[in-house]
Design a protein around this motif. Structure first.
Motif, short mmCIF file in Angstrom:
data_model
loop_
_atom_site.label_atom_id
_atom_site.label_comp_id
_atom_site.label_asym_id
_atom_site.label_seq_id
_atom_site.Cartn_x
_atom_site.Cartn_y
_atom_site.Cartn_z
N GLU A 23 -57.76 32.99 -30.74
CA GLU A 23 -57.80 34.50 -30.72
C GLU A 23 -59.40 35.05 -30.74
OE1 GLU A 23 -55.56 36.40 -29.54
OE2 GLU A 23 -53.65 35.23 -29.69
N ASP A 24 -59.90 34.63 -31.81
CA ASP A 24 -61.21 35.30 -32.03
C ASP A 24 -62.32 35.03 -30.85
OD1 ASP A 24 -61.37 32.47 -32.55
OD2 ASP A 24 -63.13 32.31 -33.39
N LEU A 25 -61.93 34.04 -30.01
CA LEU A 25 -62.97 33.90 -28.61
C LEU A 25 -62.29 34.76 -27.44
CD1 LEU A 25 -64.35 30.24 -29.19
CD2 LEU A 25 -65.31 32.55 -29.52
N ALA A 26 -60.90 35.09 -27.63
CA ALA A 26 -60.23 35.63 -26.32
C ALA A 26 -61.37 36.90 -25.97
CB ALA A 26 -58.89 36.19 -26.66
N GLY A 27 -61.23 37.04 -24.75
CA GLY A 27 -61.98 38.31 -24.13
C GLY A 27 -63.24 38.02 -23.74
N GLU A 28 -64.00 36.73 -24.27
CA GLU A 28 -65.26 36.40 -23.85
C GLU A 28 -65.55 35.72 -22.53
OE1 GLU A 28 -68.27 36.89 -25.30
OE2 GLU A 28 -67.28 38.02 -27.47
N ARG A 29 -66.44 35.76 -21.89
CA ARG A 29 -66.53 34.73 -20.66
C ARG A 29 -66.23 33.49 -20.75
NH1 ARG A 29 -70.75 36.23 -16.05
NH2 ARG A 29 -70.94 33.71 -15.97
N ILE A 30 -65.13 32.92 -19.87
CA ILE A 30 -64.73 31.51 -20.17
C ILE A 30 -65.78 30.68 -20.12
CG2 ILE A 30 -63.78 31.35 -17.75
CD1 ILE A 30 -62.25 29.99 -20.99
N THR A 34 -52.70 26.32 -14.24
CA THR A 34 -53.38 27.14 -13.05
C THR A 34 -54.86 27.00 -13.17
OG1 THR A 34 -51.63 29.00 -13.47
CG2 THR A 34 -53.92 29.62 -12.29
N ALA A 35 -55.19 26.42 -12.18
CA ALA A 35 -56.85 26.30 -12.05
C ALA A 35 -57.45 27.66 -12.06
CB ALA A 35 -57.43 25.52 -10.82
N LEU A 36 -58.74 27.76 -12.80
CA LEU A 36 -59.57 28.66 -12.99
C LEU A 36 -60.40 29.02 -11.55
CD1 LEU A 36 -61.11 28.85 -16.45
CD2 LEU A 36 -58.83 29.50 -15.76
N ALA A 37 -60.34 30.32 -11.14
CA ALA A 37 -61.01 30.40 -9.93
C ALA A 37 -62.57 31.01 -10.19
CB ALA A 37 -60.57 31.70 -9.25
N ASP A 38 -62.89 31.30 -11.52
CA ASP A 38 -64.18 31.96 -11.55
C ASP A 38 -64.56 31.71 -13.12
OD1 ASP A 38 -66.60 33.22 -11.85
OD2 ASP A 38 -65.79 34.87 -10.40
N GLY A 39 -65.90 31.50 -13.34
CA GLY A 39 -66.48 31.28 -14.70
C GLY A 39 -66.47 32.65 -15.48
N LYS A 40 -66.51 33.56 -14.60
CA LYS A 40 -66.57 35.09 -15.05
C LYS A 40 -65.62 35.58 -15.69
CE LYS A 40 -70.39 36.16 -11.82
NZ LYS A 40 -70.86 36.94 -10.74
N LEU A 41 -64.21 34.86 -15.43
CA LEU A 41 -63.18 35.49 -16.12
C LEU A 41 -62.94 35.63 -17.63
CD1 LEU A 41 -60.71 33.42 -13.78
CD2 LEU A 41 -61.16 35.79 -13.66
N LYS A 42 -62.18 36.56 -18.02
CA LYS A 42 -62.11 36.49 -19.54
C LYS A 42 -61.12 35.39 -20.17
CE LYS A 42 -64.57 40.26 -19.37
NZ LYS A 42 -65.94 40.27 -19.74
N ALA A 43 -61.57 34.75 -21.27
CA ALA A 43 -60.87 33.65 -21.80
C ALA A 43 -59.63 34.40 -22.63
CB ALA A 43 -61.70 32.89 -22.90
#
Length: 328
Positions: A19-26, A56-65
């Motif tokens: 939870e502490d890393l959620a919201g950062e770039r994946i 679900t495969a990620l589509a973009d590395g910029k997504l939020k973790a």
């Protein structure tokens, strides 16, 4: 936190994002949790669809973790394409379709992890040029059979797809004459016979092969003692001709060792030292390998149908050894 597993497509990492890393770039988060993979490498894996959250495969590395489990599939490295090297070859025969080489001891057949150069493949690429490229695959072009790095003697390589397919078929059906000369600790009993027993990788040492009662690959070696050395009633060593009916990894070395008469100088299957006078002969001969030589290779040319047979004399170290053993 990351864990590892293996599947057919390569290495799979399981990464838990808290939870502490959620919201950062994946891509940034995963790079921190899997430090041996760079951020750029992770971005490339994401672009290839190799990073997933759940199913679900990620589509973009910029997504939020998001907090939870991610899987990162790291494919096995592509085999490096061997490069031509000007390594001297003793060519016994060559035409447009194939080439027969008298391989010296110490020359590996093809590149492998940790020894990507200095092999027979590298030498063949230099000798044959573009004609060999890709025949039988990028990593092992032209190779249709193998002998161990420290075993000397006759080998054949294909220069065309037709020859590769034809030779592979001959080896698959065992329609090949293959005779090896071995010098053994003691002499097999009886002096002539057949050793038959399946061979598989040893469960105790993954670098060794072993005879097994179940599973494994069927293996047959016909042998005949050509000469014994030392007391006739209890020879200290012998020269043994081995004719392969099948061709499994380390077959002759494993089969002879199963008779209690391993190849002299064999660092893997030696199972005990020979007599002191034999050890002295090995040292004086300069033998630093198993005393095994592929002396005869015979087959029907896969394209022309011509019967071909090649013989190779004992290399210097084994010839010296035989001369010294003859004095016992």
């Amino acid at each position: 936190m990351a864990s590892e597993d293996e599947d057919a497509s390569g290495e799979v990492r399981t990464v838990e994002v808290g939870e502490d890393l959620a919201g950062e770039r994946i891509d940034k988060v995963l790079a921190a949790l899997v430090p041996d993979l760079s951020r750029a490498r992770l971005q490339a894996l994401i672009a290839e669809g190799r990073v997933a959250f759940g199913d679900t495969a990620l589509a973009d590395g910029k997504l939020k973790a998001r907090a939870g489990l991610y899987t990162v599939e790291v494919p096995p490295p592509e085999p490096a394409e061997p490069q031509p090297e000007a390594i001297p070859l003793t060519v016994l025969y060559e035409d447009a379709d194939l080439i027969v080489i008298d391989k010296p001891p110490g020359l590996a057949m093809h590149p492998a992890p940790g020894s990507e150069s200095g092999t027979l493949v590298n030498a063949l690429l230099h000798h044959c040029g573009d004609t060999l490229s890709g025949i039988g695959g990028v990593a092992r072009p032209g190779i249709v059979h193998r002998i161990d790095k420290e075993t000397s003697g006759v080998v054949v390589a294909a220069k065309t797809d037709a020859a590769h397919q034809g030779l592979s078929a001959l080896f698959a059906t065992h329609d090949i004459e293959r005779i090896y000369v071995a010098f053994t600790r003691g002499a097999p009993h009886p002096l002539k016979g057949t050793i038959e027993g399946a061979i598989a990788r040893s469960t105790h040492d993954r670098k060794k092969m072993a005879m097994v009662k179940t599973g494994g690959r069927h293996a047959v070696t016909h042998y005949a003692v050509e000469r014994t050395f030392g007391p006739q009633e209890k020879p200290l060593a012998a020269r043994v001709a081995c004719r392969l009916e099948t061709g499994r990894t380390h077959q002759i070395r494993v089969h002879l060792a199963s008779k209690g008469t391993p190849c002299l100088g064999d660092p893997v299957y030696g199972s005990g030292p020979p007599a002191e006078v034999v050890r002295t002969a090995i040292r004086e001969a300069g033998l630093n390998r198993q005393a095994l030589h592929a002396s005869v290779l015979g087959f029907r040319h896969p394209v022309t149908g011509e019967a071909l047979r090649f013989e190779s004399p004992l290399p210097p170290d084994m010839a010296r050894l035989e001369g010294l053993l003859a004095r016992l």
